[in-house]
Design a protein around this motif. Structure first.
Motif, PDB file in Angstrom:
ATOM      1  N   ALA A 170      -6.977   0.246 -18.454  1.00 17.16           N
ATOM      2  CA  ALA A 170      -5.805   1.329 -18.099  1.00 17.16           C
ATOM      3  C   ALA A 170      -4.517   0.712 -18.135  1.00 17.16           C
ATOM      4  O   ALA A 170      -3.717   1.359 -18.630  1.00 17.16           O
TER       5      ALA A 170
ATOM      6  N   LEU B 151       6.338   2.707  -0.439  1.00 15.48           N
ATOM      7  CA  LEU B 151       5.182   1.797  -0.487  1.00 15.48           C
ATOM      8  C   LEU B 151       4.363   2.077  -1.852  1.00 15.48           C
ATOM      9  O   LEU B 151       4.060   1.008  -2.524  1.00 15.48           O
ATOM     10  N   ALA B 152       4.186   3.237  -2.112  1.00 19.86           N
ATOM     11  CA  ALA B 152       3.384   3.305  -3.313  1.00 19.86           C
ATOM     12  C   ALA B 152       4.312   2.827  -4.666  1.00 19.86           C
ATOM     13  O   ALA B 152       3.420   2.218  -5.591  1.00 19.86           O
TER      14      ALA B 152
ATOM     15  N   GLY C  95       4.224  -1.131  -4.355  1.00 17.02           N
ATOM     16  CA  GLY C  95       2.681  -1.518  -4.807  1.00 17.02           C
ATOM     17  C   GLY C  95       2.687  -1.672  -6.091  1.00 17.02           C
ATOM     18  O   GLY C  95       2.142  -2.193  -6.788  1.00 17.02           O
TER      19      GLY C  95
ATOM     20  N   MET D 248       1.850  -4.292  -8.933  1.00 19.49           N
ATOM     21  CA  MET D 248       0.643  -4.179  -9.747  1.00 19.49           C
ATOM     22  C   MET D 248       1.098  -4.051 -11.238  1.00 19.49           C
ATOM     23  O   MET D 248       0.346  -4.812 -12.118  1.00 19.49           O
TER      24      MET D 248
ATOM     25  N   TRP E 236      -2.423   3.057   6.535  1.00 20.29           N
ATOM     26  CA  TRP E 236      -3.554   3.851   6.121  1.00 20.29           C
ATOM     27  C   TRP E 236      -4.527   4.311   7.325  1.00 20.29           C
ATOM     28  O   TRP E 236      -5.543   4.935   7.115  1.00 20.29           O
TER      29      TRP E 236
ATOM     30  N   ASN F  12      -8.311   9.240  -4.543  1.00 16.10           N
ATOM     31  CA  ASN F  12      -7.775   9.155  -3.116  1.00 16.10           C
ATOM     32  C   ASN F  12      -7.277   7.741  -2.660  1.00 16.10           C
ATOM     33  O   ASN F  12      -8.253   7.052  -2.429  1.00 16.10           O
ATOM     34  N   SER F  13      -6.227   7.553  -2.485  1.00 17.52           N
ATOM     35  CA  SER F  13      -5.558   6.143  -2.321  1.00 17.52           C
ATOM     36  C   SER F  13      -6.014   5.571  -0.864  1.00 17.52           C
ATOM     37  O   SER F  13      -6.394   4.478  -0.644  1.00 17.52           O
TER      38      SER F  13
ATOM     39  N   ALA G  48      -7.770   2.240  -0.170  1.00 21.59           N
ATOM     40  CA  ALA G  48      -7.342   1.404   0.719  1.00 21.59           C
ATOM     41  C   ALA G  48      -8.342   0.996   1.933  1.00 21.59           C
ATOM     42  O   ALA G  48      -8.188  -0.170   2.346  1.00 21.59           O
TER      43      ALA G  48
ATOM     44  N   GLY H 138      -0.637  -5.703  -4.393  1.00 23.85           N
ATOM     45  CA  GLY H 138       0.224  -4.318  -4.837  1.00 23.85           C
ATOM     46  C   GLY H 138      -0.879  -3.240  -4.656  1.00 23.85           C
ATOM     47  O   GLY H 138      -0.496  -2.015  -4.172  1.00 23.85           O
ATOM     48  N   PHE H 139      -2.366  -3.446  -4.435  1.00 23.51           N
ATOM     49  CA  PHE H 139      -3.487  -2.643  -4.452  1.00 23.51           C
ATOM     50  C   PHE H 139      -3.336  -2.209  -2.583  1.00 23.51           C
ATOM     51  O   PHE H 139      -3.346  -0.920  -2.453  1.00 23.51           O
ATOM     52  N   ILE H 140      -3.019  -3.077  -1.803  1.00 24.76           N
ATOM     53  CA  ILE H 140      -3.080  -2.743  -0.444  1.00 24.76           C
ATOM     54  C   ILE H 140      -1.551  -1.990  -0.004  1.00 24.76           C
ATOM     55  O   ILE H 140      -1.609  -1.186   0.596  1.00 24.76           O
ATOM     56  N   ILE H 141      -0.677  -2.524  -0.772  1.00 33.08           N
ATOM     57  CA  ILE H 141       0.765  -1.582  -0.435  1.00 33.08           C
ATOM     58  C   ILE H 141       0.735  -0.514  -1.133  1.00 33.08           C
ATOM     59  O   ILE H 141       1.292   0.557  -0.611  1.00 33.08           O
ATOM     60  N   GLY H 142       0.295  -0.486  -2.512  1.00 35.72           N
ATOM     61  CA  GLY H 142       0.496   0.844  -3.270  1.00 35.72           C
ATOM     62  C   GLY H 142      -0.638   1.894  -2.979  1.00 35.72           C
ATOM     63  O   GLY H 142      -0.632   3.207  -3.183  1.00 35.72           O
ATOM     64  N   GLY H 143      -1.771   1.402  -2.780  1.00 37.87           N
ATOM     65  CA  GLY H 143      -2.912   2.197  -2.553  1.00 37.87           C
ATOM     66  C   GLY H 143      -3.622   2.544  -3.648  1.00 37.87           C
ATOM     67  O   GLY H 143      -4.801   3.448  -3.788  1.00 37.87           O
ATOM     68  N   TYR H 144      -3.363   2.083  -4.789  1.00 38.60           N
ATOM     69  CA  TYR H 144      -4.016   2.440  -6.170  1.00 38.60           C
ATOM     70  C   TYR H 144      -3.973   1.411  -7.039  1.00 38.60           C
ATOM     71  O   TYR H 144      -3.451   0.238  -6.989  1.00 38.60           O
ATOM     72  N   CYS H 145      -5.135   1.278  -8.236  1.00 34.38           N
ATOM     73  CA  CYS H 145      -4.635   0.484  -9.409  1.00 34.38           C
ATOM     74  C   CYS H 145      -4.386   1.275 -10.394  1.00 34.38           C
ATOM     75  O   CYS H 145      -4.429   2.698 -10.239  1.00 34.38           O
ATOM     76  N   PRO H 146      -3.771   1.005 -11.647  1.00 32.36           N
ATOM     77  CA  PRO H 146      -3.482   1.842 -12.817  1.00 32.36           C
ATOM     78  C   PRO H 146      -4.587   2.956 -13.137  1.00 32.36           C
ATOM     79  O   PRO H 146      -4.022   4.134 -13.146  1.00 32.36           O
ATOM     80  N   GLY H 147      -5.610   2.520 -13.270  1.00 28.38           N
ATOM     81  CA  GLY H 147      -6.552   3.743 -13.485  1.00 28.38           C
ATOM     82  C   GLY H 147      -6.925   4.719 -12.477  1.00 28.38           C
ATOM     83  O   GLY H 147      -6.875   5.868 -12.920  1.00 28.38           O
TER      84      GLY H 147
ATOM     85  N   PHE I 201       3.334   5.754  -7.861  1.00 35.46           N
ATOM     86  CA  PHE I 201       2.666   4.204  -7.945  1.00 35.46           C
ATOM     87  C   PHE I 201       2.932   4.034  -9.505  1.00 35.46           C
ATOM     88  O   PHE I 201       3.029   2.859  -9.907  1.00 35.46           O
TER      89      PHE I 201
END
Lengths: 167, 196
Positions: free
Chosen positions: A33, A110-111, A114, A118, A166, B37-38, B42, B101-110, B126
């Motif tokens: 991705a 935050l999104a 993060g 990432m 969350w 769903n972020s 999370a 980044g995952f726990i702050i942003g709630g997503y990964c790229p995919g 994000f």
């Protein structure tokens, strides 16, 4: 239409695993991705700062026809597949995912934060959760496994401080 | 003999079409699992919803066993399958940062892409952040090149590193996955119950 429940994680995992296996069988490579995002980025930078792209030692690796790439087509597929599944389940709705104790604005800040971490980390690691943890996990690449445990460690380490977002 | 593309069964253009089809499958299963769903993603880090771990390890086990059996039968040449190169320093540090980044942003790229196409505003924001982070990485590259190249071990696999046979390695991964499934189900019963 009422939202349907999410599928069993084991069934979805088998579906995902078969998709990944087919990628290995047909192409000899896995899924990804962040690599596609990198290519969109270099394509975009090339539109108005092509000299800068050419002179940057990292961007220039992607500068030659950045969108003519396997991962770019794959990520367009991800958009289509995600949309189809969301539509079939009645889950297409504009909203912000968050817990009840944070404002929309706080969540979006935050999104972005993060996301920035990432994006940086995915380039440093040469892959993200899909291209390195999942793909490298299945091919038993040492780096993929080290990376995966590192991701979980990082997430759990900061979870306490972000609980207001969350839960 | 697989991988078909590597043995010249079809052109690069056909490969792009296959990429599109495989991508549709990839996005479909991610969305089915709830990965658009972020908050659901999370909650993994609060032991309330262990879906991420279950999906990921199920997929890894299925693809790993598939690869192993296909090459045992002589239908797939594993030496022609891309193995992610190991840069252990870069990937250990990068993994930690990516976890932050995952726990702050709630997503990964995919998953952010899947979230975005199903209407998640935080998914779009994000992705903008991720593009910015990649830009920062590129701009900083000369300063972090040493870290980027640290711990280069080549295309090393777990069986090479531990000096195990392929079968034993696969067994360890399967047992690890089963252990995580059992542990995950237990944690969800103990801490879960919250709708994501």
């Amino acid at each position: 239409m009422e939202e349907k429940k999410y599928m069993s994680p084991y069934v979805a995992g088998i579906g995902l695993g078969i998709t990944l296996l087919l990628a290995f069988v047909f192409m000899g490579r896995g899924l990804g991705a962040s690599g596609a995002m990198m290519r969109f980025e270099v394509w975009f930078l090339n539109l108005f700062a092509s000299d800068h792209v050419a002179s940057n030692p990292y961007f220039s690796k992607y500068a030659n026809n950045p969108l003519n790439n396997w991962l770019v087509y794959e990520i367009i597929g991800v958009m289509i597949g995600g949309f189809i599944s969301g539509a079939l389940a009645g889950r297409l709705k504009f909203k912000i995912g968050k817990g009840p104790n944070i404002s929309n604005k706080g969540r979006l800040i935050l999104a972005f934060t993060g996301g920035t971490l990432m994006g940086f980390a995915a380039r440093l690691s040469r892959g993200c959760t899909s291209g390195l943890a999942l793909t490298g996990g299945a091919t038993l690449a040492l780096g993929g496994w080290v990376f995966m445990f590192s991701v979980f460690a990082g997430g759990y380490a900061l979870a306490y401080f972000l609980r207001k977002q969350w839960i | 003999m697989a991988p078909f593309y590597k043995f010249g069964y079809f052109s690069e253009q056909t490969g792009f079409l296959i990429a599109l089809i495989l991508g549709i499958g990839f996005g479909f299963w991610l969305e089915r699992a709830g990965f658009g769903n972020s908050r659901k993603l999370a909650l993994q880090f609060y032991f309330k919803d262990i879906t991420v771990l279950k999906v990921m390890f199920t997929a890894i086990v299925v693809a790993m066993l598939g690869l192993m059996y296909l090459s045992l039968f002589g239908w797939l040449d594993i030496s022609k399958v891309y193995i992610n190169p190991t840069y252990i320093g870069a990937q250990a540090v990068g993994g930690l940062l990516l976890g932050f980044g995952f726990i702050i942003g709630g997503y990964c790229p995919g998953t952010a892409v899947v979230g975005g196409v199903t209407g998640r505003i935080d998914g779009y924001i994000f992705i903008l952040g991720a593009l910015f982070g990649m830009f920062v990485f590129g701009e900083m590259f000369p300063a972090i090149e040493d870290l980027f190249l640290s711990g280069n071990m080549g295309d090393v696999r777990l069986m090479d590193y531990f000096n195990w046979s392929s079968g034993v390695t696969a067994l360890v991964v399967v047992l690890l996955a089963i252990g995580m499934f059992i542990g995950g189900e237990w944690l969800e019963r103990k801490y879960g119950g919250q709708e994501a």
